[in-house]
Design an enzyme around this catalytic site. Sequence first.
Site, PDB file in Angstrom:
ATOM      1  N   ASP A 147       0.846  -1.189  -0.406  1.00 27.40           N
ATOM      2  CA  ASP A 147       0.485  -0.275  -0.214  1.00 27.40           C
ATOM      3  C   ASP A 147       0.545   1.888   0.414  1.00 27.40           C
ATOM      4  O   ASP A 147       1.405   1.605   1.398  1.00 27.40           O
ATOM      5  CB  ASP A 147      -1.159   0.444   1.273  1.00 27.40           C
ATOM      6  CG  ASP A 147      -1.605   1.483   1.118  1.00 27.40           C
ATOM      7  OD1 ASP A 147      -2.946   1.302   0.207  1.00 27.40           O
ATOM      8  OD2 ASP A 147      -1.672   2.182   1.866  1.00 27.40           O
TER       9      ASP A 147
ATOM     10  N   TYR B 247       2.738   9.925   0.238  1.00 31.77           N
ATOM     11  CA  TYR B 247       4.556   9.039   1.154  1.00 31.77           C
ATOM     12  C   TYR B 247       6.070   9.569   1.098  1.00 31.77           C
ATOM     13  O   TYR B 247       6.942   9.274   1.303  1.00 31.77           O
ATOM     14  CB  TYR B 247       3.923   8.146   1.202  1.00 31.77           C
ATOM     15  CG  TYR B 247       2.579   7.359   1.896  1.00 31.77           C
ATOM     16  CD1 TYR B 247       2.162   8.489   2.408  1.00 31.77           C
ATOM     17  CD2 TYR B 247       2.951   5.675   1.944  1.00 31.77           C
ATOM     18  CE1 TYR B 247       0.558   7.931   3.255  1.00 31.77           C
ATOM     19  CE2 TYR B 247       1.025   5.552   2.173  1.00 31.77           C
ATOM     20  CZ  TYR B 247       0.042   6.519   2.476  1.00 31.77           C
ATOM     21  OH  TYR B 247      -1.072   6.445   3.621  1.00 31.77           O
TER      22      TYR B 247
ATOM     23  N   HIS C 270      -7.001  10.710  -2.191  1.00 31.22           N
ATOM     24  CA  HIS C 270      -6.295   9.100  -1.246  1.00 31.22           C
ATOM     25  C   HIS C 270      -6.988  10.430   0.272  1.00 31.22           C
ATOM     26  O   HIS C 270      -7.949  10.209   0.869  1.00 31.22           O
ATOM     27  CB  HIS C 270      -4.828   9.458  -0.853  1.00 31.22           C
ATOM     28  CG  HIS C 270      -3.915   9.502   0.039  1.00 31.22           C
ATOM     29  ND1 HIS C 270      -3.306   9.548  -0.553  1.00 31.22           N
ATOM     30  CD2 HIS C 270      -4.719   9.506   1.267  1.00 31.22           C
ATOM     31  CE1 HIS C 270      -2.388   9.177   1.298  1.00 31.22           C
ATOM     32  NE2 HIS C 270      -3.116   9.275   1.960  1.00 31.22           N
TER      33      HIS C 270
HETATM   34  N1  NDP Z   1      -5.619   6.312   3.787  1.00 32.75           N
HETATM   35  C1  NDP Z   1      -5.345   6.572   4.180  1.00 32.75           C
HETATM   36  O1  NDP Z   1      -5.256   8.081   4.748  1.00 32.75           O
HETATM   37  C2  NDP Z   1      -4.705   6.278   5.495  1.00 32.75           C
HETATM   38  C3  NDP Z   1      -3.481   5.393   5.461  1.00 32.75           C
HETATM   39  N2  NDP Z   1      -2.750   4.415   5.552  1.00 32.75           N
HETATM   40  C4  NDP Z   1      -1.948   2.853   5.176  1.00 32.75           C
HETATM   41  O2  NDP Z   1      -2.261   2.192   6.485  1.00 32.75           O
HETATM   42  C5  NDP Z   1      -1.064   1.688   6.831  1.00 32.75           C
HETATM   43  C6  NDP Z   1      -0.640   0.816   8.037  1.00 32.75           C
HETATM   44  O3  NDP Z   1      -0.783   1.628   8.977  1.00 32.75           O
HETATM   45  P1  NDP Z   1      -1.735   2.265  10.320  1.00 32.75           P
HETATM   46  O4  NDP Z   1      -2.389   2.849  10.592  1.00 32.75           O
HETATM   47  O5  NDP Z   1      -0.517   2.878  11.278  1.00 32.75           O
HETATM   48  O6  NDP Z   1      -1.236  -0.249  10.821  1.00 32.75           O
HETATM   49  P2  NDP Z   1      -1.444  -0.278  12.429  1.00 32.75           P
HETATM   50  O7  NDP Z   1      -2.242   0.934  12.976  1.00 32.75           O
HETATM   51  O8  NDP Z   1      -1.678  -1.647  11.755  1.00 32.75           O
HETATM   52  O9  NDP Z   1      -0.385  -0.309  13.349  1.00 32.75           O
HETATM   53  C7  NDP Z   1       0.836  -0.393  12.828  1.00 32.75           C
HETATM   54  C8  NDP Z   1       1.598  -0.735  13.926  1.00 32.75           C
HETATM   55  O10 NDP Z   1       1.112  -1.729  15.078  1.00 32.75           O
HETATM   56  C9  NDP Z   1       2.494  -1.693  15.627  1.00 32.75           C
HETATM   57  N3  NDP Z   1       1.753  -2.925  16.383  1.00 32.75           N
HETATM   58  C10 NDP Z   1       1.716  -4.242  15.945  1.00 32.75           C
HETATM   59  N4  NDP Z   1       0.767  -4.868  17.043  1.00 32.75           N
HETATM   60  C11 NDP Z   1       1.190  -4.434  17.328  1.00 32.75           C
HETATM   61  C12 NDP Z   1       0.862  -4.786  19.018  1.00 32.75           C
HETATM   62  N5  NDP Z   1       0.689  -6.096  19.516  1.00 32.75           N
HETATM   63  N6  NDP Z   1       1.297  -3.736  19.922  1.00 32.75           N
HETATM   64  C13 NDP Z   1       0.904  -2.986  20.060  1.00 32.75           C
HETATM   65  N7  NDP Z   1       2.287  -2.788  18.833  1.00 32.75           N
HETATM   66  C14 NDP Z   1       1.891  -3.132  17.457  1.00 32.75           C
HETATM   67  C15 NDP Z   1       3.513  -1.833  14.931  1.00 32.75           C
HETATM   68  O11 NDP Z   1       4.620  -1.581  15.516  1.00 32.75           O
HETATM   69  P3  NDP Z   1       5.687  -1.959  15.201  1.00 32.75           P
HETATM   70  O12 NDP Z   1       6.838  -1.726  14.279  1.00 32.75           O
HETATM   71  O13 NDP Z   1       6.355  -1.511  16.201  1.00 32.75           O
HETATM   72  O14 NDP Z   1       6.056  -3.615  14.422  1.00 32.75           O
HETATM   73  C16 NDP Z   1       3.480  -1.002  14.067  1.00 32.75           C
HETATM   74  O15 NDP Z   1       4.255  -0.223  13.446  1.00 32.75           O
HETATM   75  C17 NDP Z   1      -0.015   2.683   6.238  1.00 32.75           C
HETATM   76  O16 NDP Z   1       1.614   2.665   6.114  1.00 32.75           O
HETATM   77  C18 NDP Z   1      -0.824   3.365   5.469  1.00 32.75           C
HETATM   78  O17 NDP Z   1      -0.217   2.315   4.337  1.00 32.75           O
HETATM   79  C19 NDP Z   1      -2.501   4.991   7.334  1.00 32.75           C
HETATM   80  C20 NDP Z   1      -2.557   5.767   7.774  1.00 32.75           C
HETATM   81  C21 NDP Z   1      -4.379   6.919   6.792  1.00 32.75           C
HETATM   82  O1  LIG Z   2      -2.200   8.092   3.909  1.00 32.81           O
HETATM   83  C1  LIG Z   2      -1.609   8.794   5.714  1.00 32.81           C
HETATM   84  C2  LIG Z   2      -0.970   9.120   6.246  1.00 32.81           C
HETATM   85  C3  LIG Z   2      -0.104   9.192   5.469  1.00 32.81           C
HETATM   86  C4  LIG Z   2       1.324   9.318   6.161  1.00 32.81           C
HETATM   87  N1  LIG Z   2       2.331  10.121   5.187  1.00 32.81           N
HETATM   88  C5  LIG Z   2       1.846  11.414   5.243  1.00 32.81           C
HETATM   89  C6  LIG Z   2       1.831  12.237   4.176  1.00 32.81           C
HETATM   90  C7  LIG Z   2       0.553  13.806   4.381  1.00 32.81           C
HETATM   91  C8  LIG Z   2      -0.532  13.409   4.289  1.00 32.81           C
HETATM   92  C9  LIG Z   2      -0.760  11.686   4.985  1.00 32.81           C
HETATM   93  C10 LIG Z   2       0.294  11.037   5.469  1.00 32.81           C
END
Ligand code: NDP
Ligand SMILES: O=CCc1c[nH]c2ccccc12
Length: 300
Positions: free
Chosen positions: A46, A51, A108
């Site tokens: 993803d 990013y 997005h």
């Molecule tokens: N479309 C949008 O606007 C958005 C899209 N995204 C996408 O989603 C992806 C995932 O992001 P995110 O939402 O942060 O994912 P998650 O909520 O799945 O969190 C992932 C994090 O959780 C930690 N983790 C996993 N298991 C545990 C546990 N049992 N206890 C504590 N911590 C844990 C991991 O840490 P560790 O590294 O220590 O393993 C990792 O850093 C992003 O990289 C991006 O690609 C995200 C935000 C916005």
């Molecule tokens: O996709 C949402 C999370 C995210 C990570 N990096 C950036 C930069 C700018 C906007 C959103 C985000």
Amino acid sequence: MSRLSFTLNDSNKIPWLAFGTGTALYTKEAKKEVIQAISHGITHLDGAQVYGNEASIGDAIAESGVPRSSLFVTTKLWDVPAGKTVRDTLVESLRKLKVDYVDLFLIHNPQLHPDLKSVWKQLEELKKEGLSKSIGVSNFRIKDLEVILPGAEILPSVNQIEYHPYVFKASKPLIDFLKKHTIVPTSYGGLTPVNRFKGGPLDPVLEKIAKRLGETRGKPVTSGQVLQVWLRQQGVPAITTTSKAERLLEYLDVETIPDLTSEEVKEIEETGSEVHHRVFVRTSRSDSRLVTNLNCYVHR
Ligand SMILES: NC(=O)C1=CN([C@@H]2O[C@H](COP(=O)(O)OP(=O)(O)OC[C@H]3O[C@@H](n4cnc5c(N)ncnc54)[C@H](OP(=O)(O)O)[C@@H]3O)[C@@H](O)[C@H]2O)C=CC1
Ligand SMILES: O=CCc1c[nH]c2ccccc12
């Protein structure tokens, strides 16, 4: 190896587990982590234009040795610079990713596009041209979908949204709307109850269920895995991430954990609904927080 996938409304398949690259963990360079994810058997990557790391994902794909056809690559449209088209931005993404198509291209953030209808039309053309196999949206509310659906020739296949039990109640009308329109919700932030909002009312519920599942299958289950089974059981792909190999194994292992009982699902959803905790995009005035690294998202 991640084997589970779901079928989208255009008949393409989306792998249930996705490796996210939009995290401060890797800043602008995700090559090492993406190679690690692919070598552990994760096929769904993803990404997003904003990013700023598509070239490093492209390097990882090229060096992974895994055929392009075995991977599922997502990227997302950010803004459309003056004098450019949506197509121009995708062509630039493809160049950076070093692929000749993406599997999924998403808008997005609806709040960046005053003319959503026109942007959606352009995504439809990109699907017809084969530059993206499927098209969809992210962070769309019902009111945003209502702008594009009436004139759509092609329905969005997915809406990538923040989805976990602490937004379950607030998300219910949107999830029902997506289901009615055959749009698959995909979840980011799915682990919020165990990482960004630990200490909430779900902690003991998740621990109790993890204990039962661990005893049932004879191998420990974590609270994070329980949350991912909760998503899987609803047919919701999980967009997660990590820089740790052992965590990847934990995510991949979820596909072998049995379903939750209907009582357990109910307990997670009822307890999750006791608080509202949205981390990322504020979608209504009643949402309490707007996370700082996303302060480019503006409520209207
Ligand atoms: N479309 C949008 O606007 C958005 C899209 N995204 C996408 O989603 C992806 C995932 O992001 P995110 O939402 O942060 O994912 P998650 O909520 O799945 O969190 C992932 C994090 O959780 C930690 N983790 C996993 N298991 C545990 C546990 N049992 N206890 C504590 N911590 C844990 C991991 O840490 P560790 O590294 O220590 O393993 C990792 O850093 C992003 O990289 C991006 O690609 C995200 C935000 C916005
Ligand atoms: O996709 C949402 C999370 C995210 C990570 N990096 C950036 C930069 C700018 C906007 C959103 C985000």
